[in-house]
Design a protein around this motif. Structure first.
Motif, PDB file in Angstrom:
ATOM      1  N   GLY A  83       7.305  33.344  21.134  1.00 50.47           N
ATOM      2  CA  GLY A  83       6.094  34.077  21.493  1.00 50.47           C
ATOM      3  C   GLY A  83       5.610  35.072  20.463  1.00 50.47           C
ATOM      4  N   SER A  84       6.448  35.449  19.496  1.00 43.94           N
ATOM      5  CA  SER A  84       6.042  36.487  18.544  1.00 43.94           C
ATOM      6  C   SER A  84       4.898  36.025  17.648  1.00 43.94           C
ATOM      7  CB  SER A  84       7.224  36.959  17.705  1.00 43.94           C
ATOM      8  OG  SER A  84       7.748  35.913  16.908  1.00 43.94           O
ATOM      9  N   LEU A  85       4.965  34.806  17.159  1.00 50.07           N
ATOM     10  CA  LEU A  85       3.910  34.309  16.272  1.00 50.07           C
ATOM     11  C   LEU A  85       2.612  34.068  17.046  1.00 50.07           C
ATOM     12  CD1 LEU A  85       5.959  31.879  14.022  1.00 50.07           C
ATOM     13  CD2 LEU A  85       5.468  34.309  13.695  1.00 50.07           C
ATOM     14  N   GLU A  86       2.747  33.613  18.281  1.00 55.64           N
ATOM     15  CA  GLU A  86       1.567  33.427  19.119  1.00 55.64           C
ATOM     16  C   GLU A  86       0.876  34.766  19.394  1.00 55.64           C
ATOM     17  OE1 GLU A  86       4.291  29.994  19.629  1.00 55.64           O
ATOM     18  OE2 GLU A  86       4.605  32.161  19.706  1.00 55.64           O
ATOM     19  N   ALA A  87       1.661  35.811  19.577  1.00 50.13           N
ATOM     20  CA  ALA A  87       1.099  37.142  19.810  1.00 50.13           C
ATOM     21  C   ALA A  87       0.344  37.628  18.582  1.00 50.13           C
ATOM     22  CB  ALA A  87       2.203  38.125  20.176  1.00 50.13           C
ATOM     23  N   ILE A  88       0.916  37.414  17.400  1.00 49.74           N
ATOM     24  CA  ILE A  88       0.230  37.809  16.163  1.00 49.74           C
ATOM     25  C   ILE A  88      -1.066  37.017  16.016  1.00 49.74           C
ATOM     26  CG2 ILE A  88       0.360  37.739  13.640  1.00 49.74           C
ATOM     27  CD1 ILE A  88       3.391  38.325  13.964  1.00 49.74           C
ATOM     28  N   ALA A  89      -1.013  35.711  16.278  1.00 50.12           N
ATOM     29  CA  ALA A  89      -2.211  34.877  16.170  1.00 50.12           C
ATOM     30  C   ALA A  89      -3.286  35.333  17.156  1.00 50.12           C
ATOM     31  CB  ALA A  89      -1.843  33.413  16.400  1.00 50.12           C
ATOM     32  N   ALA A  90      -2.891  35.671  18.371  1.00 55.33           N
ATOM     33  CA  ALA A  90      -3.856  36.119  19.379  1.00 55.33           C
ATOM     34  C   ALA A  90      -4.503  37.439  18.973  1.00 55.33           C
ATOM     35  CB  ALA A  90      -3.174  36.257  20.739  1.00 55.33           C
ATOM     36  N   LEU A  91      -3.704  38.361  18.451  1.00 56.60           N
ATOM     37  CA  LEU A  91      -4.264  39.629  17.988  1.00 56.60           C
ATOM     38  C   LEU A  91      -5.240  39.413  16.841  1.00 56.60           C
ATOM     39  CD1 LEU A  91      -1.039  41.805  18.143  1.00 56.60           C
ATOM     40  CD2 LEU A  91      -3.128  42.162  19.490  1.00 56.60           C
ATOM     41  N   THR A  92      -4.864  38.554  15.919  1.00 55.70           N
ATOM     42  CA  THR A  92      -5.730  38.263  14.781  1.00 55.70           C
ATOM     43  C   THR A  92      -7.029  37.612  15.255  1.00 55.70           C
ATOM     44  OG1 THR A  92      -3.817  38.027  13.340  1.00 55.70           O
ATOM     45  CG2 THR A  92      -5.863  37.057  12.561  1.00 55.70           C
TER      46      THR A  92
ATOM     47  N   GLY B 139      -8.392  38.013  18.006  1.00 51.73           N
ATOM     48  CA  GLY B 139      -9.136  39.033  18.720  1.00 51.73           C
ATOM     49  C   GLY B 139      -9.769  40.068  17.817  1.00 51.73           C
ATOM     50  N   GLY B 140      -9.636  39.884  16.518  1.00 54.61           N
ATOM     51  CA  GLY B 140     -10.276  40.799  15.573  1.00 54.61           C
ATOM     52  C   GLY B 140      -9.401  41.941  15.078  1.00 54.61           C
ATOM     53  N   PHE B 141      -8.141  41.935  15.458  1.00 51.26           N
ATOM     54  CA  PHE B 141      -7.231  42.990  15.012  1.00 51.26           C
ATOM     55  C   PHE B 141      -6.598  42.626  13.672  1.00 51.26           C
ATOM     56  CE2 PHE B 141      -7.396  43.527  19.566  1.00 51.26           C
ATOM     57  CZ  PHE B 141      -7.444  44.898  19.720  1.00 51.26           C
TER      58      PHE B 141
END
Length: 67
Positions: free
Chosen positions: A21-30, A32-34
């Motif tokens: 889940g860590s890479l998916e979380a980074i991808a989702a944040l990215t 989302g514009g973060f």
């Protein structure tokens, strides 16, 4: 935390294993514009356990995994 912890340090790209889940979380944040920034303490380089070039190889593996 992004990757599996090791008391003996992660010394090569092959030893770097992301947590579920860590890479998916980074991808989702990215997505989302973060901007995501990773900071780490790499005393293993200073101790001579692995080189700065190996650390760069680990970073390349990590970056490629989230692209």
């Amino acid at each position: 935390m992004i990757n599996r912890e090791s008391k003996d340090f992660i010394r090569s790209p092959a030893e770097w294993v992301p947590l579920p889940g860590s890479l998916e979380a980074i991808a989702a944040l990215t997505a989302g514009g973060f901007d995501v920034v990773v900071a780490s303490n790499q005393s293993g380089v200073a101790r001579g356990l692995f080189t700065a070039a190996t650390l760069e190889d680990i970073h390349r593996k990590m970056t490629a995994a989230v692209e």
